[in-house]
Design a protein around this motif. Structure first.
Motif, PDB file in Angstrom:
ATOM      1  N   ASN A   7      10.604  11.457  -1.925  1.00  0.00           N
ATOM      2  CA  ASN A   7       9.809  10.245  -1.727  1.00  0.00           C
ATOM      3  C   ASN A   7       8.849  10.351  -0.545  1.00  0.00           C
ATOM      4  O   ASN A   7       8.366   9.340  -0.036  1.00  0.00           O
ATOM      5  N   ARG A   8       8.571  11.566  -0.106  1.00  0.00           N
ATOM      6  CA  ARG A   8       7.561  11.796   0.924  1.00  0.00           C
ATOM      7  C   ARG A   8       7.030  13.217   0.790  1.00  0.00           C
ATOM      8  O   ARG A   8       7.570  14.039   0.038  1.00  0.00           O
ATOM      9  N   LEU A   9       5.968  13.504   1.518  1.00  0.00           N
ATOM     10  CA  LEU A   9       5.412  14.853   1.560  1.00  0.00           C
ATOM     11  C   LEU A   9       6.457  15.828   2.079  1.00  0.00           C
ATOM     12  O   LEU A   9       7.138  15.557   3.070  1.00  0.00           O
TER      13      LEU A   9
ATOM     14  N   ALA B  47       0.834  -1.205   0.000  1.00  0.00           N
ATOM     15  CA  ALA B  47       0.000   0.000   0.000  1.00  0.00           C
ATOM     16  C   ALA B  47       0.866   1.252   0.000  1.00  0.00           C
ATOM     17  O   ALA B  47       0.549   2.241  -0.675  1.00  0.00           O
ATOM     18  N   ALA B  48       1.979   1.223   0.750  1.00  0.00           N
ATOM     19  CA  ALA B  48       2.880   2.377   0.786  1.00  0.00           C
ATOM     20  C   ALA B  48       3.465   2.654  -0.596  1.00  0.00           C
ATOM     21  O   ALA B  48       3.662   3.815  -0.982  1.00  0.00           O
ATOM     22  N   ALA B  49       3.745   1.599  -1.358  1.00  0.00           N
ATOM     23  CA  ALA B  49       4.247   1.782  -2.722  1.00  0.00           C
ATOM     24  C   ALA B  49       3.148   2.287  -3.651  1.00  0.00           C
ATOM     25  O   ALA B  49       3.397   3.076  -4.570  1.00  0.00           O
ATOM     26  N   ASN B  50       1.912   1.869  -3.406  1.00  0.00           N
ATOM     27  CA  ASN B  50       0.805   2.231  -4.294  1.00  0.00           C
ATOM     28  C   ASN B  50       0.498   3.722  -4.302  1.00  0.00           C
ATOM     29  O   ASN B  50      -0.065   4.241  -5.277  1.00  0.00           O
ATOM     30  N   VAL B  51       0.829   4.433  -3.222  1.00  0.00           N
ATOM     31  CA  VAL B  51       0.441   5.848  -3.160  1.00  0.00           C
ATOM     32  C   VAL B  51       1.137   6.672  -4.235  1.00  0.00           C
ATOM     33  O   VAL B  51       0.648   7.744  -4.612  1.00  0.00           O
ATOM     34  N   ARG B  52       2.256   6.199  -4.757  1.00  0.00           N
ATOM     35  CA  ARG B  52       2.917   6.944  -5.835  1.00  0.00           C
ATOM     36  C   ARG B  52       2.046   6.966  -7.090  1.00  0.00           C
ATOM     37  O   ARG B  52       1.939   7.992  -7.775  1.00  0.00           O
TER      38      ARG B  52
END
Length: 566
Positions: free
Chosen positions: A231-233, A158-163
């Motif tokens: 790779n983050r906000l 899921a963490a990868a999917n947010v991209r």
């Protein structure tokens, strides 16, 4: 924000869930180069830590937009309850007759891990809250990527999917701009947890201009705390980026959110790690009522979820709070009352609220250079707000240091038949300033009277002394000398309002003892009792006439009613 906390049982369960996702139970594909999804571009395996190689054994490729089934639910003031529903691959012709008003700004809302959109969860509640405002000047678009977020126990997928979610949302906004002749400046993007990170990835693709506002609600920490900014906000993702941290931690053992300030302005309610009412013991009834799975989820994520509850809360429905959050060195200093004043136009305080009106029009100040952290406290349940008063006590000369309690009863211009009890415990020394942060459920208005007396720390806070055997004999009278009491009203969105409701009570060389109560009233001139004694003058006991002051009209206020020092 603190960086350590004892691991409790509930956090342990979530830790086990993360461990499951870290290749013990999850199958991680080999690194075979980037995967590409048409117009959305190509993606490498996700970065887990900036110091780890890209081909990490636990890095994941994002899943396709089709597999995640990303959909958009569009609401406007024309119809607040029946959305236009569009899939990720909608074309421009299909976007021409929507439940959408391009004259209004648009709020895009993105959920987080294992979450989803419907009208009866937090996303529906927030949508209703925004659209029932009197002004009703926003469209609301909720983004559902639940097939990509419900990857439990494989959180890292899921963490990868947010991209990809961010890429799809940015593309959708681009199409809306073409059809309705708007720009990226028209949009506010709000996300919770992994949704906050998705909002950041959306912003990274919106340029010339950037999105006007991004609001990250307790942005996800696991898999994002130790990665590079791209790779983050981060603040570069929008014209203005705001983050609200309610469950931050160095790692998942500490909290589900990121501890690092990731916005231009980062708000930290209650220290940003645990929220009131979310203690583990409060989660036990939920486990008993809802079962182990749902109950543990609610208990573990209670502080994490508080961020979005605060977004659907309108404090003005309850009272004239106008809550501000204050910049301070750290949360300990804030709680000690060391930060309680600010000037209009400064970065020393910011409104904690007005997310859908005031903040829609703001940009970082010209003085901004790096993330600024703002502290505020909230209550366990609605109304979440307090009325805050910063209390400063300045001591005078000629007394021996006293390690004890200054007990004060304060009376305000509002509810003057009620007194609030305050206990300041310090090792009081001459010529020092001591501070205290007072939080009240209701406004007292301007403080017009303070009754002060010394107490031993061994006494009960109610003021009832412990019994001492006669064999000990009489205790020697203790005293301190107070020159000034300053009480700063910390609520109010304008400096003039804060000044109006703040008070200085100046009565140089007033002796405070354990034997009697001394009363202070607001000053009416530079020296409250007209005494021009120098700093080394002998302390004076208050006269019976004034009981601490000679001010016969406590509602009078001098031009010195507030200073702007922290």
């Amino acid at each position: 924000m603190k960086t350590s906390r004892n691991m409790d049982l509930l956090t342990f369960f979530f830790f086990v869930l993360i461990i499951k996702s870290c290749s013990i139970y999850a199958t991680v594909p080999a690194d075979t180069g980037p995967v590409c999804f048409d117009e959305y571009g190509c993606f490498n395996k996700s970065e887990i830590h900036k110091d780890w190689p890209t081909k990490s054994q636990i890095g994941h490729y994002p899943e396709s937009p089709e597999k995640q089934n990303i959909t958009f639910n569009i609401f406007s003031c024309r119809d607040r309850y029946n959305p236009t529903v569009l899939r990720y691959n909608v074309n421009e012709n299909e976007m021409r007759n929507l439940n959408y008003d391009p004259r209004n700004r648009t709020l895009v809302v993105i959920h987080g891990y294992t979450d989803f959109y419907n009208q009866f969860n937090w996303m529906g509640n927030l949508k209703d809250h925004v659209l029932r405002r009197k002004s009703c000047d926003l469209n609301v678009i909720t983004v559902d990527w639940s097939r990509g977020s419900k990857t439990s126990p494989n959180y890292l997928q899921a963490a990868a999917n947010v991209r990809v979610v961010g890429a799809v949302v940015a593309s959708f906004i681009g199409r809306l701009n073409k059809v309705y002749q708007t720009t990226n400046d028209h949009f506010t993007i709000m996300g919770h947890s992994l949704g906050a990170q998705a909002a950041g990835f959306t912003g990274k693709r919106l340029r010339k201009p950037k999105a006007r506002l991004i609001i990250g609600l307790d942005p996800a920490g696991p898999a994002f705390s130790d990665v590079s900014e791209e790779n983050r906000l981060n603040p570069n993702d929008g014209q203005l980026v705001i983050s609200v941290h309610t469950n931050g931690g160095v790692n998942v053992l500490d909290g589900l959110g990121i501890l690092t300030p990731v916005g231009h302005y980062s708000f930290v309610p209650n220290g940003g790690e645990n929220q009131p009412g979310c203690e583990p013991v409060h989660g036990i009834p939920g486990v008993l009522i809802n079962g182990l799975g749902e109950g543990l989820s609610d208990a573990i994520a209670c502080s994490h979820r508080r961020a979005y509850l605060l977004m659907a809360y309108d404090e003005q429905m309850f009272d004239d709070f106008e809550t501000n959050a204050y910049r301070c060195n750290n949360y300990t200093d804030y709680e000690a009352g060391k930060c309680g004043t600010c000037l209009d136009g400064s970065d020393d305080c910011q409104p904690f609220g007005q997310w859908y009106d005031y903040w829609q029009k703001q940009k970082p100040s010209r003085k901004w250079t790096s993330p600024i952290v703002y502290y505020v406290d909230t209550r366990t349940e609605m109304p979440y707000s307090y009325f805050f008063y910063q209390i400063k006590v300045k001591t005078g000369n000629n007394f021996n240091k006293y390690d004890g309690r200054l007990a004060m009863n304060i009376t305000g211009s509002l509810r003057n038949d009620f007194v609030e009890k305050i206990n300041m415990e310090y090792n009081f020394k001459p010529n020092k300033e001591y501070t205290y942060l007072h939080k009240s459920f209701k406004s007292l208005g301007r403080i017009v009277k303070v009754d002060a007396q010394l107490q031993d720390k061994s006494e009960q806070k109610s003021g009832i002394k412990k019994l001492i055997g006669n064999s000990i004999g009489k205790r020697k009278e203790q005293n301190i000398v107070i020159d000034e009491i300053q009480i700063n009203y910390m609520n109010g969105y304008t400096e003039s309002k804060r000044r109006q409701l703040s008070t200085i009570m100046r009565n140089s060389n007033t002796i405070i003892t354990t034997k009697e109560t001394v009363t202070f009233h607001p000053s009416t001139n530079g020296n409250n009792n007209g005494n021009n004694n120098s700093q080394d003058a002998s302390p004076q006991r208050p006269t019976n006439e004034s009981n601490g002051t000679k001010n016969k009209n406590p509602n009078n206020r001098s031009s010195e009613n507030i200073t702007n020092r922290n």
